[in-house]
Write a protein that holds these residues in place. Structure first.
Motif, short mmCIF file in Angstrom:
data_model
loop_
_atom_site.label_atom_id
_atom_site.label_comp_id
_atom_site.label_asym_id
_atom_site.label_seq_id
_atom_site.Cartn_x
_atom_site.Cartn_y
_atom_site.Cartn_z
N GLU A 16 -2.36 16.03 -10.68
CA GLU A 16 -3.06 16.88 -9.73
C GLU A 16 -4.13 16.03 -9.06
O GLU A 16 -5.06 15.55 -9.72
CB GLU A 16 -3.67 18.08 -10.42
N ASP A 23 2.22 27.42 -8.40
CA ASP A 23 1.61 27.74 -9.69
C ASP A 23 1.60 26.48 -10.55
O ASP A 23 2.65 25.98 -10.95
CB ASP A 23 2.41 28.86 -10.37
N ARG A 24 0.41 25.97 -10.84
CA ARG A 24 0.30 24.72 -11.60
C ARG A 24 0.81 24.82 -13.02
O ARG A 24 1.01 23.80 -13.69
CB ARG A 24 -1.14 24.25 -11.61
N ASP A 55 -0.53 21.39 -1.17
CA ASP A 55 -0.75 22.77 -0.75
C ASP A 55 -2.26 23.00 -0.67
O ASP A 55 -3.04 22.03 -0.73
CB ASP A 55 -0.04 23.76 -1.68
N VAL A 56 -2.69 24.25 -0.56
CA VAL A 56 -4.11 24.51 -0.37
C VAL A 56 -4.93 24.16 -1.60
O VAL A 56 -6.15 23.98 -1.52
CB VAL A 56 -4.36 25.99 0.01
N LYS A 57 -4.30 24.04 -2.76
CA LYS A 57 -5.02 23.70 -3.99
C LYS A 57 -5.17 22.21 -4.20
O LYS A 57 -5.94 21.77 -5.05
CB LYS A 57 -4.31 24.32 -5.20
N GLN A 91 -4.76 35.36 4.80
CA GLN A 91 -4.99 36.00 3.52
C GLN A 91 -6.20 36.94 3.55
O GLN A 91 -6.51 37.58 2.54
CB GLN A 91 -5.18 34.93 2.44
N TYR A 110 2.44 32.17 0.28
CA TYR A 110 1.73 31.26 1.19
C TYR A 110 2.07 29.80 0.91
O TYR A 110 1.44 28.89 1.46
CB TYR A 110 0.22 31.49 1.09
N THR A 133 1.79 28.22 -2.04
CA THR A 133 0.93 27.62 -3.07
C THR A 133 1.66 27.61 -4.40
O THR A 133 2.19 28.64 -4.84
CB THR A 133 -0.38 28.42 -3.21
N GLY A 166 -6.59 17.22 -2.16
CA GLY A 166 -5.69 17.70 -1.11
C GLY A 166 -5.24 16.64 -0.14
O GLY A 166 -4.09 16.64 0.30
N ARG A 194 6.35 28.90 -6.05
CA ARG A 194 5.48 29.14 -4.89
C ARG A 194 5.13 30.63 -4.75
O ARG A 194 5.93 31.50 -5.09
CB ARG A 194 6.17 28.72 -3.59
N ASP A 195 3.97 30.89 -4.19
CA ASP A 195 3.68 32.26 -3.77
C ASP A 195 4.06 32.41 -2.30
O ASP A 195 4.65 31.50 -1.70
CB ASP A 195 2.21 32.64 -4.02
#
Length: 392
Positions: free
Chosen positions: A255, A245-246, A218-220, A82, A241, A243, A258, A238-239
């Motif tokens: 949530e 969208d919450r 994911d990364v979040k 990124q 990568y 990730t 990680g 997902r985007d």
């Protein structure tokens, strides 16, 4: 197995970042293995991945098939994908590696990169294709290239076939282990680390097989729901990568940090993101019965030994995540056509047969599945070497 045939370290003259190429073995002059981009990537890591590719190629050897096994190789770039500098760095790396891609190394997407991105960077670097080294081995290059292009154009429920085949193989490996143990799919819980190409497809196939996906990471962080997550909604959110969208989470979705996926109350864990995530410091958190290695080298040897002593079975990456690579070559060489149903059926049958063979060998030898996979490779490599020859 001996040391790699070739190891290269490249330093970018613009950023000072390093890239690597390791060719473990050549069969008929060609080796296969993807290209990854991640911060902290090392020559040692790429060397291990290249060795794994040699094993994956050998494990899928079928003397009656058109697909000719290749040697193993791997590329890697030490950069965050990124980072704004990532794409021009990728182009410069491929430009530097152009002689090898043209002559001996067939490559494609791996961790941090999509096939579209690799293809675009390869074209900008002056390459015909990232897999052009294999073209001389084809009976009809034009027909083979059309067949692969047609396969890549297929979408299944909004996701490209090329993004689904690997996860189909991972899921079938897990289902084969469950079936062997007599564990019903319904009610079996699974946690997946990584919701990119491999992890997302695995989650989809397992959910559609009746398993309950109770956590994804994911990364979040980790998204969890003991009653089960809405996998399809998460995939659509997902985007590029992986990730999520919450904003799409439901009231019952939690949530968590990680690393929480590792300790999830589930029967199956699927590390599908990065290497070296299960080690001696955290293996005690695992309560699952199976770890299915969708990522490359996610479980360190010391941790695997401790897990085995606790009755946790690790299904190794060299078998579990080999479906993507095999699908490319089955399609290109003409063992299967550009058809989703045919691809999924071939992958399921091949992966199930391979997992059963590995687990039978582990049981008869009194070893781990990974040791059994290595033993199968040791049996097949001399046959491949005798028929096709190394290095040539």
């Amino acid at each position: 197995m001996a040391t790699p045939l070739m190891s290269l370290v490249w330093t970018d003259h613009v950023t000072g970042r390093q890239g690597f190429l390791v060719v473990d073995r050549l069969v008929r002059g060609v080796a296969s293995g993807g290209l990854r981009m991640r911060p902290g990537c090392t020559l040692e890591e790429v060397t291990g991945l290249a060795r794994g590719m040699t094993m994956k190629e050998a494990l899928h050897y079928n003397p009656e098939g058109r697909y000719v096994p290749l040697g193993g190789a791997k590329g890697g770039v030490d950069c965050d994908p990124q980072d704004p500098e990532a794409y021009p760095l990728l182009v410069r790396y491929l430009r530097a590696m152009r002689p090898y891609v043209e002559s001996m190394w067939t490559t494609g997407e791996d961790l941090g990169l999509t096939q579209d991105l690799v293809d675009r960077a390869a074209a900008e670097a002056g390459l015909v294709s990232s897999i052009q080294a294999v073209y001389p081995l084809l009976d009809d290059e034009a027909a083979a290239r059309r067949r692969l292009a047609d396969a890549f154009a297929i979408e299944v429920d909004g996701i490209g076939l090329d993004e689904l085949v690997g996860g189909c193989g991972v899921a079938e490996s897990a289902l084969a282990a469950l079936d062997r143990a007599g564990v019903p799919h319904s009610g079996t819980r699974v946690a997946v680390q990584g919701l990119g190409t491999m992890g997302g497809a695995t989650a989809r196939f397992l959910a559609r097989a009746g398993l309950t996906v109770v956590a994804v990471a994911d990364v979040k962080g980790t998204i969890a729901n003991p009653a089960g997550l809405d996998v399809e909604t998460l995939l659509r959110a997902r985007d590029a990568y992986g990730t999520v969208d919450r904003a799409v989470l439901r009231p019952g979705d939690l949530e968590l940090p990680g690393g929480a996926w590792l300790a999830t109350d589930a029967e199956v864990l699927v590390p599908a993101a990065v290497s070296y995530v299960v080690d001696a410091a955290n293996e005690h958190l695992v309560t699952a019965r199976w770890i299915v290695e969708a990522a490359n080298m996610p479980v360190l040897p010391g941790a695997e030994q401790r897990l085995a002593a606790r009755g946790v079975t690790v299904l190794p990456d060299v078998v579990v995540n080999s479906g993507t690579n095999a699908w490319w070559w089955w399609t290109l060489f003409g063992d299967i056509g550009p058809d989703a149903d045919e691809a999924f059926a071939h992958i399921r049958r091949s992966m199930r047969d391979l997992v059963e063979l590995m687990l039978d060998r582990a049981e008869s030898d009194g070893t781990s599945p990974r040791a059994a996979a290595h033993a199968l490779v040791a049996d097949r490599l001399p046959v491949i070497a005798e028929r096709f020859g190394w290095y040539r």
